[in-house]
Write an enzyme that holds these catalytic residues in place. Structure first.
Site, PDB file in Angstrom:
ATOM      1  N   SER A  79       8.091  -5.940   0.892  1.00 17.62           N
ATOM      2  CA  SER A  79       6.858  -5.920   1.269  1.00 17.62           C
ATOM      3  C   SER A  79       6.331  -7.087   2.066  1.00 17.62           C
ATOM      4  CB  SER A  79       5.819  -5.790   0.330  1.00 17.62           C
ATOM      5  OG  SER A  79       6.188  -4.887  -0.631  1.00 17.62           O
ATOM      6  N   THR A 189       2.578  -7.315  -1.166  1.00 20.28           N
ATOM      7  CA  THR A 189       2.125  -8.312  -0.363  1.00 20.28           C
ATOM      8  C   THR A 189       1.556  -9.359  -1.014  1.00 20.28           C
ATOM      9  OG1 THR A 189       0.916  -6.729   1.299  1.00 20.28           O
ATOM     10  CG2 THR A 189      -0.301  -8.716   1.126  1.00 20.28           C
ATOM     11  N   THR A 207       2.285 -10.320   4.715  1.00 21.17           N
ATOM     12  CA  THR A 207       3.040  -8.965   4.507  1.00 21.17           C
ATOM     13  C   THR A 207       3.709  -8.577   5.730  1.00 21.17           C
ATOM     14  OG1 THR A 207       2.282  -6.779   3.654  1.00 21.17           O
ATOM     15  CG2 THR A 207       0.914  -7.618   5.445  1.00 21.17           C
ATOM     16  N   ARG A 217       0.010  -0.702  13.651  1.00 23.96           N
ATOM     17  CA  ARG A 217      -0.766  -0.514  12.775  1.00 23.96           C
ATOM     18  C   ARG A 217      -1.039  -2.035  11.882  1.00 23.96           C
ATOM     19  NH1 ARG A 217      -0.880  -1.887   7.045  1.00 23.96           N
ATOM     20  NH2 ARG A 217      -2.548  -0.691   6.213  1.00 23.96           N
ATOM     21  N   THR A 240      -4.819  -7.077  -1.809  1.00 20.05           N
ATOM     22  CA  THR A 240      -3.528  -6.457  -1.595  1.00 20.05           C
ATOM     23  C   THR A 240      -3.814  -5.103  -1.789  1.00 20.05           C
ATOM     24  OG1 THR A 240      -0.996  -6.152  -2.384  1.00 20.05           O
ATOM     25  CG2 THR A 240      -2.787  -6.615  -4.027  1.00 20.05           C
ATOM     26  N   GLY A 241      -3.161  -4.028  -1.576  1.00 17.75           N
ATOM     27  CA  GLY A 241      -3.493  -2.559  -1.570  1.00 17.75           C
ATOM     28  C   GLY A 241      -3.661  -1.883  -0.129  1.00 17.75           C
TER      29      GLY A 241
HETATM   30  N1  ASP Z   1      -2.654  -4.785   2.421  1.00 14.78           N
HETATM   31  C1  ASP Z   1      -1.468  -4.668   2.933  1.00 14.78           C
HETATM   32  C2  ASP Z   1      -1.638  -3.724   4.221  1.00 14.78           C
HETATM   33  O1  ASP Z   1      -2.370  -2.772   4.094  1.00 14.78           O
HETATM   34  C3  ASP Z   1      -0.530  -3.900   2.038  1.00 14.78           C
HETATM   35  C4  ASP Z   1      -0.534  -4.075   0.676  1.00 14.78           C
HETATM   36  O2  ASP Z   1      -0.892  -4.982   0.127  1.00 14.78           O
HETATM   37  O3  ASP Z   1       0.375  -3.237  -0.219  1.00 14.78           O
HETATM   38  O4  ASP Z   1      -0.927  -3.878   5.035  1.00 14.78           O
END
Ligand code: ASP
Length: 332
Positions: A79, A189, A207, A217, A240-241
């Site tokens: 990640s 992340t 990340t 993106r 995160t997310g």
């Molecule tokens: N927040 C990160 C993103 O959207 C991904 C993650 O934290 O899982 O790129």
């Protein structure tokens, strides 16, 4: 100096991983003294690197930088950095930002071929008059400062991408079905926040973004205010997310403002999650994952997530901990 050499010189390359105590998410209070917190339990290794800097009387800025460099260099972490999952076209593209106690900021987005995106974000902060540099320009800046291009796509991430291609037919990761898959596979992340001996706060976030994302993106992670925010008088937060959702509510800045209004770190994170649920509605929110961490100026920390299974790693004089975040939606 190569980043790997830098880590070695600082003695951070082969840090022992401390055993962690797993705790429920009550309000943890350090009251004073140094502390480092980061998203996701595997980042206890990253915290140990940051802690080493803090214990050598280093700044919170140097600590979070050294900390996020650990997963950036770890090929097993799919990640972040080297070994990160590629976009749907098979390119590993990295996002990172860094912020110090004086409001200095730097970010890179869609950076290719450079493992330590956080180091390039720091270059943006310290060596340019700008705060964000993307894509080819970020790579150019890195090369001008002696970074070397590396192939960041490891065999196992390439394999995973090839597997994904068989069924995905290049559909972007924004369908509910893909998001559910994403929640199951948990993403790591790294968002890291630290408070140093002087009581100053800094943060960094790094990340490879959402796996198999559309080319170009960018999520929340390199966006100051969304993936990370630091206000030395109040506190700091990181996320995160699903980045699209964090950007929508400017998550980290929102949390810092909640702390400014008197909420403790966990409640401030919960308030940001509540905002998201209100905006999306319960059904849509259930199909997402977002996790927040926060650290206030007094050294108290907390976390909260939309769905279960989010964790926060903590390192302080009280030891090493993994905190299981409370979540808006309960475990099924
Ligand atoms: N927040 C990160 C993103 O959207 C991904 C993650 O934290 O899982 O790129």
């Amino acid at each position: 100096m190569e980043r790997r050499q830098f880590l070695q010189a600082m003695g951070l390359a082969a840090l022992p991983v401390p055993a962690a105590t797993v705790l429920g998410n009550n309000l943890e209070s350090e009251n004073s003294g140094p502390v480092v917190v980061s998203t996701w339990s595997p980042n206890i290794k990253a915290n140990a690197a940051a802690w080493k800097v803090l214990m050598a009387h280093g700044s919170a800025l140097d600590a979070v930088h050294a900390g996020v460099m650990v997963p950036e260099a770890d090929p097993k972490d799919q990640s972040v950095g080297y070994g990160g999952l590629p976009d749907r076209d098979g390119k590993v593209t990295l996002d990172s930002c860094i912020m110090d106690h004086k409001g200095n900021i730097g970010a890179v987005m869609a950076l290719e071929g450079i493992m330590h995106a956080s180091s390039v974000a720091r270059l943006v902060m310290e060596k340019t008059p700008h705060v964000q540099i993307v894509g080819a320009g970020a790579l150019q800046l890195a090369l001008e400062h002696g970074f070397k291009v590396e192939n960041l796509l490891t065999e196992s991430s390439k394999k995973a991408w090839e597997e994904w291609k068989k069924t995905s037919k290049y559909s972007p990761m924004t369908t509910v079905e893909n998001l559910l898959k994403y929640i199951e596979n948990q993403h790591d992340t790294i968002g890291m926040l630290a408070r140093d001996e002087a009581g100053n706060l800094s943060g960094a976030c790094s990340t490879s973004g959402m796996g198999y994302k559309m080319r170009g993106r960018v999520g929340d992670s390199p966006i100051i205010g969304a993936g990370l925010f630091v206000d030395n008088e109040v506190g700091a937060a990181s996320a995160t997310g699903v980045g699209e959702e964090v950007v929508r509510i400017v998550g980290s800045h929102t949390i810092v403002e909640m702390m400014r209004q008197g909420k403790n770190p966990e409640d401030a994170c919960k308030e940001a999650v509540a905002r998201l649920v209100k905006l999306k509605g319960e059904t849509a929110a259930k199909a997402l994952q977002v996790g927040f961490i926060a650290l206030n100026a007094q050294g108290q920390y907390g976390c909260f997530s939309l769905n279960p299974n989010f964790t926060m790693a903590v390192h302080s004089h009280q030891g090493v901990k993994v905190i299981q975040a409370k979540s808006w939606f309960p475990k099924k």
